[in-house]
Motif scaffolding. Structure first.
Motif, PDB file in Angstrom:
ATOM      1  N   ASN A   1       0.848  -1.201   0.000  1.00 59.38           N
ATOM      2  CA  ASN A   1       0.000   0.000   0.000  1.00 59.38           C
ATOM      3  C   ASN A   1       0.880   1.246   0.000  1.00 59.38           C
ATOM      4  OD1 ASN A   1      -2.274  -1.525   0.174  1.00 59.38           O
ATOM      5  ND2 ASN A   1      -3.085  -0.527   2.010  1.00 59.38           N
ATOM      6  N   CYS A   2       2.008   1.161   0.717  1.00 58.89           N
ATOM      7  CA  CYS A   2       2.923   2.305   0.835  1.00 58.89           C
ATOM      8  C   CYS A   2       3.448   2.725  -0.532  1.00 58.89           C
ATOM      9  CB  CYS A   2       4.084   1.955   1.763  1.00 58.89           C
ATOM     10  SG  CYS A   2       4.932   0.410   1.366  1.00 58.89           S
ATOM     11  N   VAL A   3       3.803   1.717  -1.354  1.00 61.67           N
ATOM     12  CA  VAL A   3       4.336   2.004  -2.690  1.00 61.67           C
ATOM     13  C   VAL A   3       3.250   2.640  -3.555  1.00 61.67           C
ATOM     14  CG1 VAL A   3       5.468   0.999  -4.700  1.00 61.67           C
ATOM     15  CG2 VAL A   3       5.870   0.008  -2.445  1.00 61.67           C
ATOM     16  N   ALA A   4       2.015   2.128  -3.394  1.00 68.72           N
ATOM     17  CA  ALA A   4       0.910   2.608  -4.235  1.00 68.72           C
ATOM     18  C   ALA A   4       0.567   4.069  -3.965  1.00 68.72           C
ATOM     19  CB  ALA A   4      -0.329   1.734  -4.019  1.00 68.72           C
ATOM     20  N   VAL A   5       0.774   4.552  -2.724  1.00 76.22           N
ATOM     21  CA  VAL A   5       0.331   5.914  -2.413  1.00 76.22           C
ATOM     22  C   VAL A   5       1.451   6.954  -2.373  1.00 76.22           C
ATOM     23  CG1 VAL A   5      -1.668   5.105  -1.107  1.00 76.22           C
ATOM     24  CG2 VAL A   5       0.455   5.627   0.098  1.00 76.22           C
ATOM     25  N   CYS A   6       2.712   6.536  -2.324  1.00 81.12           N
ATOM     26  CA  CYS A   6       3.789   7.517  -2.110  1.00 81.12           C
ATOM     27  C   CYS A   6       3.784   8.618  -3.171  1.00 81.12           C
ATOM     28  CB  CYS A   6       5.167   6.848  -2.094  1.00 81.12           C
ATOM     29  SG  CYS A   6       6.499   8.056  -1.879  1.00 81.12           S
ATOM     30  N   PRO A   7       3.585   9.898  -2.750  1.00 82.39           N
ATOM     31  CA  PRO A   7       3.526  10.991  -3.721  1.00 82.39           C
ATOM     32  C   PRO A   7       4.878  11.269  -4.375  1.00 82.39           C
ATOM     33  CG  PRO A   7       2.884  11.732  -1.507  1.00 82.39           C
ATOM     34  CD  PRO A   7       3.428  10.357  -1.376  1.00 82.39           C
ATOM     35  N   LYS A   8       5.957  10.756  -3.770  1.00 78.63           N
ATOM     36  CA  LYS A   8       7.284  10.950  -4.348  1.00 78.63           C
ATOM     37  C   LYS A   8       7.734   9.706  -5.111  1.00 78.63           C
ATOM     38  CE  LYS A   8       8.975  14.448  -3.199  1.00 78.63           C
ATOM     39  NZ  LYS A   8       8.729  15.811  -3.739  1.00 78.63           N
ATOM     40  N   SER A   9       6.827   8.747  -5.340  1.00 79.58           N
ATOM     41  CA  SER A   9       7.131   7.498  -6.056  1.00 79.58           C
ATOM     42  C   SER A   9       8.305   6.731  -5.458  1.00 79.58           C
ATOM     43  CB  SER A   9       7.399   7.772  -7.542  1.00 79.58           C
ATOM     44  OG  SER A   9       6.307   8.439  -8.100  1.00 79.58           O
ATOM     45  N   LEU A  10       8.392   6.716  -4.135  1.00 80.90           N
ATOM     46  CA  LEU A  10       9.447   5.942  -3.474  1.00 80.90           C
ATOM     47  C   LEU A  10       8.931   4.532  -3.188  1.00 80.90           C
ATOM     48  CD1 LEU A  10      10.677   8.727  -1.017  1.00 80.90           C
ATOM     49  CD2 LEU A  10      11.467   8.223  -3.337  1.00 80.90           C
ATOM     50  N   ASN A  11       9.858   3.649  -2.791  1.00 76.25           N
ATOM     51  CA  ASN A  11       9.477   2.242  -2.616  1.00 76.25           C
ATOM     52  C   ASN A  11       9.905   1.703  -1.236  1.00 76.25           C
ATOM     53  OD1 ASN A  11       9.103  -0.542  -2.781  1.00 76.25           O
ATOM     54  ND2 ASN A  11       9.566  -0.593  -4.964  1.00 76.25           N
ATOM     55  N   PRO A  12       9.095   2.004  -0.190  1.00 77.73           N
ATOM     56  CA  PRO A  12       9.454   1.522   1.152  1.00 77.73           C
ATOM     57  C   PRO A  12       9.530  -0.009   1.238  1.00 77.73           C
ATOM     58  CG  PRO A  12       7.751   3.211   1.289  1.00 77.73           C
ATOM     59  CD  PRO A  12       7.887   2.847  -0.158  1.00 77.73           C
ATOM     60  N   THR A  13       8.686  -0.729   0.489  1.00 83.36           N
ATOM     61  CA  THR A  13       8.712  -2.197   0.556  1.00 83.36           C
ATOM     62  C   THR A  13      10.086  -2.730   0.146  1.00 83.36           C
ATOM     63  OG1 THR A  13       6.368  -2.199  -0.009  1.00 83.36           O
ATOM     64  CG2 THR A  13       7.525  -4.305  -0.170  1.00 83.36           C
ATOM     65  N   GLN A  14      10.653  -2.133  -0.887  1.00 81.02           N
ATOM     66  CA  GLN A  14      11.979  -2.553  -1.345  1.00 81.02           C
ATOM     67  C   GLN A  14      13.040  -2.263  -0.273  1.00 81.02           C
ATOM     68  OE1 GLN A  14      13.768  -0.361  -4.667  1.00 81.02           O
ATOM     69  NE2 GLN A  14      14.045  -2.314  -5.711  1.00 81.02           N
TER      70      GLN A  14
END
Lengths: 123, 234
Positions: free
Chosen positions: B207-220
């Protein structure tokens, strides 16, 4: 402040995570073996099923798979219970309820493991 | 006319939160959600929300827009409006102070836990600690986080255990300092993350990746932390 929890499976997040992954692989292998047996055996009846489980390899694999299921279920159910049966969501009654559910879950897992061993090696 | 439905709650007056409907003439323009809020606030000055830079840099105006977390200032109506309706709620999972303003103390507490600063116990050089361009590249996709909380408040693991699970925003920053070659506290940082909650409550639903307004990837980043824990813990 350190985060701890005494009812988790291995007490460490890393070991629980690793056990969850490895047990998942073991269960997949077991599922594939049983599925292959069911697909490629022309007629599956009690005699052929008993014949299959007379081999030591398949017995060991079955025990390994059931132990994996036990660990997998323990870790998974612990995760579900600590998400939803919490003081945060339900108030103070959540702690005794969660301990009760966790002990019940552990008892059920123990019965399944003991039952499997009894089926495979019992008379 | 655009129908705008906004979560309203003033604890001094209201016994419970409610949704208030507004009608707004956007004159056919594809304006940002923040512009909608500003226009409505001109009509109703009691409407409360946070905003500052209005260009997606400060991270103040994270709100739940038609069910998806995002920054009001960089979300155009064309991206979010369905059936000519815009529904705005506060970011979910944290206590509401008033209307769209949430109490982010729990979010910052988790951020503080990961020690979001460089730790280096070697003597400081005269000017600055140099880093090769290759090492600096390792921080790309990590340092850009603006702490808007859109990711952590879209994460069910953070909703259920906000005091134990660090959450995607905090973990992205945890990895930002783990990956920094100038930081010397890697082992100490990792030893604080090895419990069953801090990192491992992440189930990778992204969900974090889907919403990040800066297109970052916390899951990774969380995956990288797991790998580091695995190699230091085995």
């Amino acid at each position: 402040m350190a985060v701890t929890n005494v009812t988790s499976f291995g007490r460490s997040g890393l070991s629980d995570w690793l056990v969850q992954r490895v047990s998942g692989v073991v269960l997949t292998v077991y599922l594939l073996v049983i599925a292959a047996y069911l697909l490629f055996t022309p007629e599956v009846d009690y005699a052929s099923w008993k014949e299959l489980h007379s081999g030591l390899c398949i017995r060991l694999l079955t025990v390994f798979a059931v132990l994996s299921l036990a660990a997998h279920a323990w870790i998974g159910m612990w995760g579900v219970l600590t998400d939803y049966v919490t003081v945060r969501l339900m108030g103070p009654k959540a702690t005794p309820l969660r301990v009760f559910l966790q002990l019940g879950m552990i008892a059920v897992i123990f019965v399944y493991v003991a039952w499997t061993v009894a089926i495979l090696w019992g008379k | 006319m655009l129908k705008v439905s906004i979560y309203r709650y003033n604890p001094d007056i209201d016994s419970a939160p409610y949704m208030q409907d507004f009608q707004l003439d956007t004159q056919g323009k594809d304006i940002m959600v923040l512009d909608v809020l500003e226009q409505l606030k001109a009509e109703d000055p009691t409407l409360v929300f946070r905003r500052s830079c209005r260009e997606g840099v400060c991270g103040s105006d994270g709100v739940n827009i038609n069910g998806k977390n995002g920054l009001a200032c960089v979300t155009p109506l064309s991206e979010c409006v369905k059936n000519n309706t815009l529904i705005l709620r506060p970011l979910p999972g944290l206590p509401v102070i008033r209307d769209l303003v949430i109490d982010m103390a729990q979010f910052y507490a988790q951020y503080e836990k990961i020690q979001p600063y460089l730790i280096n116990d070697t003597p400081a050089p005269a000017i600055e600690r140099l880093q090769s361009p290759e090492d600096r590249e390792k921080l790309d996709g990590l340092y850009e986080c603006i702490l808007c909380a859109c990711c952590s408040t879209s994460c069910p693991s953070f909703w259920w255990n906000p005091e134990k699970f660090i959450g995607p925003a905090g973990l992205l920053q945890a990895y930002r300092f783990l990956a920094d070659t100038r930081d010397t506290a890697t082992e100490e940082r990792l030893s604080k993350l090895d419990d069953p909650f801090s990192v491992f409550r992440c189930h990778g639903i992204q969900n974090c990746v889907a919403v990040c307004p800066k297109s970052l990837n916390p899951t990774q980043a969380i995956g990288h932390i797991r790998t580091m824990l695995l190699s230091s813990g085995t």
